[in-house]
Design a protein around this motif. Structure first.
Motif, PDB file in Angstrom:
ATOM      1  N   UNK A  45       0.781  -1.307   0.060  1.00 25.79           N
ATOM      2  CA  UNK A  45      -0.111   0.135  -0.022  1.00 25.79           C
ATOM      3  C   UNK A  45       0.787   1.082  -0.081  1.00 25.79           C
ATOM      4  N   UNK A  46       1.940   1.131   0.511  1.00 25.68           N
ATOM      5  CA  UNK A  46       2.913   2.454   0.544  1.00 25.68           C
ATOM      6  C   UNK A  46       3.594   3.018  -0.930  1.00 25.68           C
ATOM      7  N   UNK A  47       3.504   2.012  -1.801  1.00 27.15           N
ATOM      8  CA  UNK A  47       3.963   2.114  -2.838  1.00 27.15           C
ATOM      9  C   UNK A  47       3.298   3.144  -3.934  1.00 27.15           C
ATOM     10  N   UNK A  48       1.957   3.174  -3.657  1.00 23.10           N
ATOM     11  CA  UNK A  48       1.151   4.302  -4.213  1.00 23.10           C
ATOM     12  C   UNK A  48       1.700   5.544  -4.249  1.00 23.10           C
ATOM     13  N   UNK A  49       2.602   5.907  -3.313  1.00 23.57           N
ATOM     14  CA  UNK A  49       2.936   7.394  -2.851  1.00 23.57           C
ATOM     15  C   UNK A  49       4.326   7.310  -3.478  1.00 23.57           C
ATOM     16  N   UNK A  50       4.847   6.478  -4.173  1.00 23.14           N
ATOM     17  CA  UNK A  50       6.350   6.329  -4.844  1.00 23.14           C
ATOM     18  C   UNK A  50       6.086   6.624  -6.300  1.00 23.14           C
ATOM     19  N   UNK A  51       5.234   7.268  -6.653  1.00 18.81           N
ATOM     20  CA  UNK A  51       5.086   7.162  -8.375  1.00 18.81           C
ATOM     21  C   UNK A  51       5.927   8.083  -9.214  1.00 18.81           C
ATOM     22  N   UNK A  52       6.340   7.697 -10.298  1.00 21.53           N
ATOM     23  CA  UNK A  52       5.749   6.434 -10.847  1.00 21.53           C
ATOM     24  C   UNK A  52       6.752   5.293 -10.588  1.00 21.53           C
ATOM     25  N   UNK A  53       7.946   5.273  -9.902  1.00 19.40           N
ATOM     26  CA  UNK A  53       8.634   4.163  -9.618  1.00 19.40           C
ATOM     27  C   UNK A  53       7.929   2.945  -9.004  1.00 19.40           C
ATOM     28  N   UNK A  54       7.085   3.271  -8.328  1.00 13.96           N
ATOM     29  CA  UNK A  54       6.320   2.285  -7.223  1.00 13.96           C
ATOM     30  C   UNK A  54       4.941   1.738  -7.896  1.00 13.96           C
ATOM     31  N   UNK A  55       4.656   2.139  -9.129  1.00  9.85           N
ATOM     32  CA  UNK A  55       3.494   1.679  -9.580  1.00  9.85           C
ATOM     33  C   UNK A  55       3.342   0.214 -10.079  1.00  9.85           C
ATOM     34  N   UNK A  56       4.308  -0.414 -10.383  1.00 13.90           N
ATOM     35  CA  UNK A  56       4.382  -1.728 -10.584  1.00 13.90           C
ATOM     36  C   UNK A  56       4.204  -2.616  -9.292  1.00 13.90           C
ATOM     37  N   UNK A  57       4.885  -2.362  -8.312  1.00 13.99           N
ATOM     38  CA  UNK A  57       4.876  -2.908  -6.935  1.00 13.99           C
ATOM     39  C   UNK A  57       3.532  -2.552  -6.308  1.00 13.99           C
ATOM     40  N   UNK A  58       2.842  -1.299  -6.616  1.00 10.06           N
ATOM     41  CA  UNK A  58       1.432  -1.251  -6.098  1.00 10.06           C
ATOM     42  C   UNK A  58       0.623  -2.285  -6.808  1.00 10.06           C
ATOM     43  N   UNK A  59       0.738  -2.561  -8.317  1.00 11.21           N
ATOM     44  CA  UNK A  59      -0.222  -3.276  -8.847  1.00 11.21           C
ATOM     45  C   UNK A  59       0.084  -4.812  -8.513  1.00 11.21           C
ATOM     46  N   UNK A  60       1.269  -5.218  -8.152  1.00 12.51           N
ATOM     47  CA  UNK A  60       1.625  -6.389  -7.745  1.00 12.51           C
ATOM     48  C   UNK A  60       0.809  -6.913  -6.447  1.00 12.51           C
ATOM     49  N   UNK A  61       0.930  -5.924  -5.646  1.00 18.30           N
ATOM     50  CA  UNK A  61       0.150  -5.973  -4.261  1.00 18.30           C
ATOM     51  C   UNK A  61      -1.410  -6.140  -4.474  1.00 18.30           C
TER      52      UNK A  61
END
Length: 215
Positions: A45-61
């Motif tokens: 859930x934290x990776x939504x606030x690390x865009x765009x780098x965290x987008x794929x991790x958010x999607x995997x979650x």
């Protein structure tokens, strides 16, 4: 004229096509970096606030639990010395959630000797059923309460029914504070990504208590 033919063996060599469900090297590096910053492995859930780098991790979650579990296996195989995941802090303290553990890891090193950081303190010991805050900063008889919101960021935008349910639960908790004429400090998901800022906010609360303030 003779035509050059590609050897059969070369033409049939299979190429690895990365699946959407497979984390990239950049995903794994970002997960590692955030884990060390937070002194704990982060929930997706934290990776939504690390865009765009965290987008794929958010999607995997957002996928079924087995997808995120596969990522965790990859990360821990690559970096055995990574901070642990879960609710148990590095000093052995058991928190109610991984998010509370992240907040605890941030502020525990800066707690002054004359100040106590209490976990799950009752707002009113005489009230039944008892209501407990996530954290409480105590200086003498003065107390400042802290609530950790695991549903969303400060924008209060939720992404699914479960987060909406958690936010509604939090709003009911705020109503209890209002009934007690208390104002808690609120830390949202996006706040947890900045441990240094949490430390500054924590120390500002300590200064308020020393000046005679409280929740």
């Amino acid at each position: 004229m003779l035509l050059t033919k590609t050897p059969v063996a070369a033409a049939t060599v299979s190429r690895h096509v990365r699946s959407f469900f497979e984390p990239t090297d950049d995903d794994l590096d970002l997960y590692r970096d955030i884990s060390f910053r937070l002194k704990a492995q982060p929930p997706s859930s934290l990776f939504r606030y690390l865009q765009p780098e965290g987008r794929h991790l958010m999607q995997l979650g957002d996928e079924e639990p087995g997808v995120w579990a596969g990522l965790l296996r990859r990360v821990e195989q690559r970096w055995p010395g990574l901070p642990s995941r879960g609710r148990v802090a590095s000093d052995g303290t058991l928190l109610n959630s991984a998010l509370e553990r992240i907040a605890y890891e941030a502020v525990k090193p800066v707690v002054p000797r004359d100040v106590a950081l209490d976990l799950e303190i009752a707002l009113d010991p005489l009230q039944q059923p008892r209501f407990y805050s996530d954290f409480a900063i105590r200086y003498g008889s003065r107390v400042m309460h802290i609530e950790i919101v695991g549903a969303c960021g400060a924008d209060r935008v939720t992404r699914n029914d479960w987060e909406a349910h958690l936010l509604a639960q939090f709003d009911r908790r705020l109503e209890v504070y209002r009934q007690k004429r208390l104002t808690p400090e609120i830390w949202y998901l996006n706040d947890l990504l900045e441990p240094a800022q949490l430390q500054k906010r924590f120390l500002a609360l300590v200064a308020q208590l020393r000046a005679g303030g409280g929740s």
